[in-house]
Design a protein around this motif. Structure first.
Motif, PDB file in Angstrom:
ATOM      1  N   HIS A  29       0.833  -1.194   0.000  1.00  0.00           N
ATOM      2  CA  HIS A  29       0.000   0.000   0.000  1.00  0.00           C
ATOM      3  C   HIS A  29       0.870   1.247   0.000  1.00  0.00           C
ATOM      4  O   HIS A  29       2.072   1.189   0.293  1.00  0.00           O
ATOM      5  CB  HIS A  29      -0.951   0.012   1.203  1.00  0.00           C
ATOM      6  CG  HIS A  29      -0.257   0.002   2.535  1.00  0.00           C
ATOM      7  ND1 HIS A  29       0.170  -1.163   3.135  1.00  0.00           N
ATOM      8  CD2 HIS A  29       0.085   1.010   3.380  1.00  0.00           C
ATOM      9  CE1 HIS A  29       0.732  -0.881   4.302  1.00  0.00           C
ATOM     10  NE2 HIS A  29       0.710   0.428   4.462  1.00  0.00           N
ATOM     11  N   GLY A  30       0.244   2.362  -0.368  1.00  0.00           N
ATOM     12  CA  GLY A  30       0.952   3.625  -0.414  1.00  0.00           C
ATOM     13  C   GLY A  30       0.257   4.677   0.428  1.00  0.00           C
ATOM     14  O   GLY A  30      -0.947   4.604   0.678  1.00  0.00           O
ATOM     15  N   ASP A  31       1.028   5.681   0.837  1.00  0.00           N
ATOM     16  CA  ASP A  31       0.491   6.785   1.618  1.00  0.00           C
ATOM     17  C   ASP A  31       1.312   8.027   1.309  1.00  0.00           C
ATOM     18  O   ASP A  31       2.500   8.092   1.655  1.00  0.00           O
ATOM     19  CB  ASP A  31       0.543   6.451   3.106  1.00  0.00           C
ATOM     20  CG  ASP A  31      -0.055   7.549   3.970  1.00  0.00           C
ATOM     21  OD1 ASP A  31      -0.796   8.398   3.449  1.00  0.00           O
ATOM     22  OD2 ASP A  31       0.230   7.567   5.193  1.00  0.00           O
ATOM     23  N   GLY A  32       0.706   8.986   0.652  1.00  0.00           N
ATOM     24  CA  GLY A  32       1.430  10.198   0.278  1.00  0.00           C
ATOM     25  C   GLY A  32       2.507   9.891  -0.738  1.00  0.00           C
ATOM     26  O   GLY A  32       2.210   9.495  -1.864  1.00  0.00           O
ATOM     27  N   VAL A  33       3.772  10.039  -0.366  1.00  0.00           N
ATOM     28  CA  VAL A  33       4.878   9.735  -1.274  1.00  0.00           C
ATOM     29  C   VAL A  33       5.688   8.538  -0.762  1.00  0.00           C
ATOM     30  O   VAL A  33       6.850   8.358  -1.118  1.00  0.00           O
ATOM     31  CB  VAL A  33       5.795  10.958  -1.492  1.00  0.00           C
ATOM     32  CG1 VAL A  33       5.020  12.084  -2.147  1.00  0.00           C
ATOM     33  CG2 VAL A  33       6.421  11.440  -0.179  1.00  0.00           C
ATOM     34  N   TYR A  34       5.047   7.720   0.072  1.00  0.00           N
ATOM     35  CA  TYR A  34       5.704   6.538   0.632  1.00  0.00           C
ATOM     36  C   TYR A  34       4.968   5.275   0.205  1.00  0.00           C
ATOM     37  O   TYR A  34       3.750   5.277  -0.009  1.00  0.00           O
ATOM     38  CB  TYR A  34       5.740   6.616   2.159  1.00  0.00           C
ATOM     39  CG  TYR A  34       6.611   7.723   2.688  1.00  0.00           C
ATOM     40  CD1 TYR A  34       7.970   7.506   2.927  1.00  0.00           C
ATOM     41  CD2 TYR A  34       6.083   8.978   2.940  1.00  0.00           C
ATOM     42  CE1 TYR A  34       8.781   8.528   3.406  1.00  0.00           C
ATOM     43  CE2 TYR A  34       6.885  10.007   3.412  1.00  0.00           C
ATOM     44  CZ  TYR A  34       8.235   9.780   3.647  1.00  0.00           C
ATOM     45  OH  TYR A  34       9.037  10.796   4.117  1.00  0.00           O
ATOM     46  N   TYR A  57       0.070   8.879  -3.497  1.00  0.00           N
ATOM     47  CA  TYR A  57      -0.942   7.877  -3.165  1.00  0.00           C
ATOM     48  C   TYR A  57      -2.014   8.492  -2.278  1.00  0.00           C
ATOM     49  O   TYR A  57      -1.711   9.103  -1.255  1.00  0.00           O
ATOM     50  CB  TYR A  57      -0.272   6.672  -2.488  1.00  0.00           C
ATOM     51  CG  TYR A  57       0.839   6.113  -3.363  1.00  0.00           C
ATOM     52  CD1 TYR A  57       0.564   5.220  -4.388  1.00  0.00           C
ATOM     53  CD2 TYR A  57       2.155   6.562  -3.213  1.00  0.00           C
ATOM     54  CE1 TYR A  57       1.569   4.748  -5.233  1.00  0.00           C
ATOM     55  CE2 TYR A  57       3.163   6.094  -4.039  1.00  0.00           C
ATOM     56  CZ  TYR A  57       2.863   5.191  -5.054  1.00  0.00           C
ATOM     57  OH  TYR A  57       3.859   4.746  -5.898  1.00  0.00           O
ATOM     58  N   HIS A  58      -3.271   8.365  -2.716  1.00  0.00           N
ATOM     59  CA  HIS A  58      -4.442   8.855  -1.979  1.00  0.00           C
ATOM     60  C   HIS A  58      -4.435  10.377  -1.853  1.00  0.00           C
ATOM     61  O   HIS A  58      -4.751  10.928  -0.794  1.00  0.00           O
ATOM     62  CB  HIS A  58      -4.534   8.195  -0.602  1.00  0.00           C
ATOM     63  CG  HIS A  58      -4.450   6.699  -0.657  1.00  0.00           C
ATOM     64  ND1 HIS A  58      -5.386   5.933  -1.323  1.00  0.00           N
ATOM     65  CD2 HIS A  58      -3.530   5.825  -0.176  1.00  0.00           C
ATOM     66  CE1 HIS A  58      -5.050   4.660  -1.233  1.00  0.00           C
ATOM     67  NE2 HIS A  58      -3.924   4.562  -0.552  1.00  0.00           N
ATOM     68  N   TYR A  59      -4.122  11.043  -2.958  1.00  0.00           N
ATOM     69  CA  TYR A  59      -4.184  12.507  -2.974  1.00  0.00           C
ATOM     70  C   TYR A  59      -5.634  12.935  -2.744  1.00  0.00           C
ATOM     71  O   TYR A  59      -6.561  12.335  -3.302  1.00  0.00           O
ATOM     72  CB  TYR A  59      -3.675  13.040  -4.317  1.00  0.00           C
ATOM     73  CG  TYR A  59      -3.435  14.527  -4.330  1.00  0.00           C
ATOM     74  CD1 TYR A  59      -2.192  15.045  -3.999  1.00  0.00           C
ATOM     75  CD2 TYR A  59      -4.451  15.421  -4.670  1.00  0.00           C
ATOM     76  CE1 TYR A  59      -1.960  16.411  -4.004  1.00  0.00           C
ATOM     77  CE2 TYR A  59      -4.233  16.788  -4.675  1.00  0.00           C
ATOM     78  CZ  TYR A  59      -2.985  17.281  -4.330  1.00  0.00           C
ATOM     79  OH  TYR A  59      -2.764  18.644  -4.341  1.00  0.00           O
ATOM     80  N   PRO A  60      -5.867  13.964  -1.945  1.00  0.00           N
ATOM     81  CA  PRO A  60      -7.238  14.376  -1.630  1.00  0.00           C
ATOM     82  C   PRO A  60      -8.097  14.616  -2.876  1.00  0.00           C
ATOM     83  O   PRO A  60      -7.725  15.390  -3.761  1.00  0.00           O
ATOM     84  CB  PRO A  60      -7.036  15.682  -0.843  1.00  0.00           C
ATOM     85  CG  PRO A  60      -5.688  15.533  -0.217  1.00  0.00           C
ATOM     86  CD  PRO A  60      -4.863  14.777  -1.220  1.00  0.00           C
ATOM     87  N   GLY A  61      -9.219  13.929  -2.937  1.00  0.00           N
ATOM     88  CA  GLY A  61     -10.172  14.093  -4.028  1.00  0.00           C
ATOM     89  C   GLY A  61     -10.036  13.090  -5.147  1.00  0.00           C
ATOM     90  O   GLY A  61     -11.020  12.829  -5.859  1.00  0.00           O
ATOM     91  N   TYR A  62      -8.856  12.508  -5.316  1.00  0.00           N
ATOM     92  CA  TYR A  62      -8.637  11.588  -6.435  1.00  0.00           C
ATOM     93  C   TYR A  62      -9.398  10.278  -6.225  1.00  0.00           C
ATOM     94  O   TYR A  62     -10.159   9.844  -7.102  1.00  0.00           O
ATOM     95  CB  TYR A  62      -7.143  11.319  -6.609  1.00  0.00           C
ATOM     96  CG  TYR A  62      -6.820  10.307  -7.691  1.00  0.00           C
ATOM     97  CD1 TYR A  62      -6.734  10.698  -9.024  1.00  0.00           C
ATOM     98  CD2 TYR A  62      -6.587   8.965  -7.382  1.00  0.00           C
ATOM     99  CE1 TYR A  62      -6.435   9.777 -10.024  1.00  0.00           C
ATOM    100  CE2 TYR A  62      -6.296   8.047  -8.369  1.00  0.00           C
ATOM    101  CZ  TYR A  62      -6.218   8.460  -9.678  1.00  0.00           C
ATOM    102  OH  TYR A  62      -5.936   7.534 -10.677  1.00  0.00           O
TER     103      TYR A  62
END
Length: 400
Positions: A29-34, A57-62
């Protein structure tokens, strides 16, 4: 319960065709740029899925935009109109200053469409089938037969000959080399505005403007491949915009959907009106509501959150830090690139070794060509992320 890494790798090796030598890691899984793997190791991502995950990863709204479209409609085919495709096309045309777009499933398919459009444009002028296309040595445009035919790398081409005919090769950033290949049958020149797989080589202004002038003189089309260097990565939405050299056809993909498989070729007015017509080209999945909802949202985010301006600021900082590494370490011979598409030329040791040691330090980077360490992070990284990358890379470079 999640299967362990060894089980997942074993299943993949037994069932997936072995065309990739994958790293021995299972990303989960990803979170932000990690990114995180199945063993709970965390990695700073400076590869972005090969320049795809521009928003991390999981940018707000996407995610919400895609989930909303799933609840409405995934696919209809191109026999009907759909709202997300109309919206995405309008935004892409407006932001590129081009005229018409054809959505594909990948960058390779975008190249195929661009080549067909160029051939059709020439055929409509004289009805002949002997037209030629000039491509660049050390280029990379994809793996299908047409895209492979204009990929100037013998290693990739050799096992699959005969490829499509009528292709001549010139040297990148050598205008005289291109001139030498031009003749009355030349219908197009195709090149990457910044060569990616070939080693991160930006075009010079003199070269790009010179090729454009040659094309105009001979009524040939200029096809610019922006699949990797486009969508803000160079510090401009499309790299050609810095040079003021608008192509007749532009190909894009990768970050166009920020993780959803989608590409496009975009044509100027002259080419759109004088090339492909109903029945000439098609796709079942291309431009379906789901992928176009992603494209539409990505383009909104780029405008509203000023992603390109952010790349200009952070890209300048990254370049400064990489230049300092070149001065500090004998094993780094040079830096090449623009914005957040950068390459470090590694000498005296295999570049693959640096990639593996970087992964041990919690940093994901990739290669380009035989000796270049490629850095194509999410465009939303901060200066703090650049500092963290440098710290991890330095440990990898000095590790025994």
């Amino acid at each position: 319960m999640m299967e362990n890494k060894e089980t997942i790798i074993k299943e993949a090796e037994e069932n997936v065709l072995h065309t990739y030598n994958r790293y021995q890691v299972v990303l989960d899984h990803g979170d932000g740029v990690y990114l995180c793997d199945t063993d709970d190791n965390k990695y700073l991502d400076f590869a972005a899925g090969i320049a795809v995950q521009a928003l991390g990863y999981h940018y707000p709204g996407y995610d919400e935009a895609l989930k909303g479209q799933i609840d409405k409609l995934m696919h209809t085919s191109n026999l009907y109109y759909n709202e997300p495709a109309a919206e995405a096309a309008e935004k892409l045309v407006r932001m590129s200053g081009m005229s018409r777009v054809f959505f594909t499933n990948s960058g390779t398919e975008a190249i195929e469409g661009a080549l067909k459009a160029a051939r059709k444009y020439a055929w409509l002028k004289d009805g002949k089938n002997d037209h030629e296309i000039i491509a660049m040595n050390h280029s990379f445009h994809g793996r299908s037969m047409g895209a492979l035919s204009v990929t100037g790398n013998e290693k990739y081409q050799a096992p699959f000959r005969p490829l499509i005919g009528g292709i001549r090769f010139a040297d990148y950033n050598d205008l005289e080399s291109v001139k030498a290949q031009f003749n009355e049958r030349t219908c197009a020149v195709i090149l990457e505005t910044i060569q990616g797989e070939g080693g991160i080589y930006p075009a010079t202004e003199e070269f790009l403007k010179g090729v454009k002038a040659l094309c105009e003189e001979h009524d040939a089309l200029l096809i610019l491949d922006e699949i990797q260097c486009g969508m803000g990565r160079s510090g401009h939405l499309f790299a050609w915009q810095e040079y003021g050299v608008k192509p007749n056809i532009m190909t894009c993909a990768k970050a166009l959907g920020c993780g959803v498989p989608v590409g496009a070729f975009v044509l100027d007015e002259k080419t759109a009106l004088g090339s492909l017509a109903p029945g000439d080209h098609g796709t079942t999945y291309g431009g379906n509501p789901f992928v176009c909802a992603a494209v539409s949202k990505v383009l909104d985010i780029f405008e509203q959150d000023h992603i390109v301006e952010h790349v200009q600021e952070v890209g300048a900082y990254l370049q400064e830090k990489l230049d300092a590494l070149v001065d500090k370490y004998d094993c780094i011979a040079a830096r090449r690139g623009k914005g957040l598409i950068q390459g470090l030329v590694i000498q005296g040791r295999p570049v693959g070794e640096v990639v593996l040691k970087s992964m041990d330090e919690g940093l994901i980077v990739i290669t380009a060509g035989s000796d270049v360490l490629r850095l194509v992070p999410p465009l939303v990284i901060t200066k703090d992320h650049v500092d963290e990358m440098v710290e991890k890379l330095e440990r990898a470079l000095t590790k025994g």
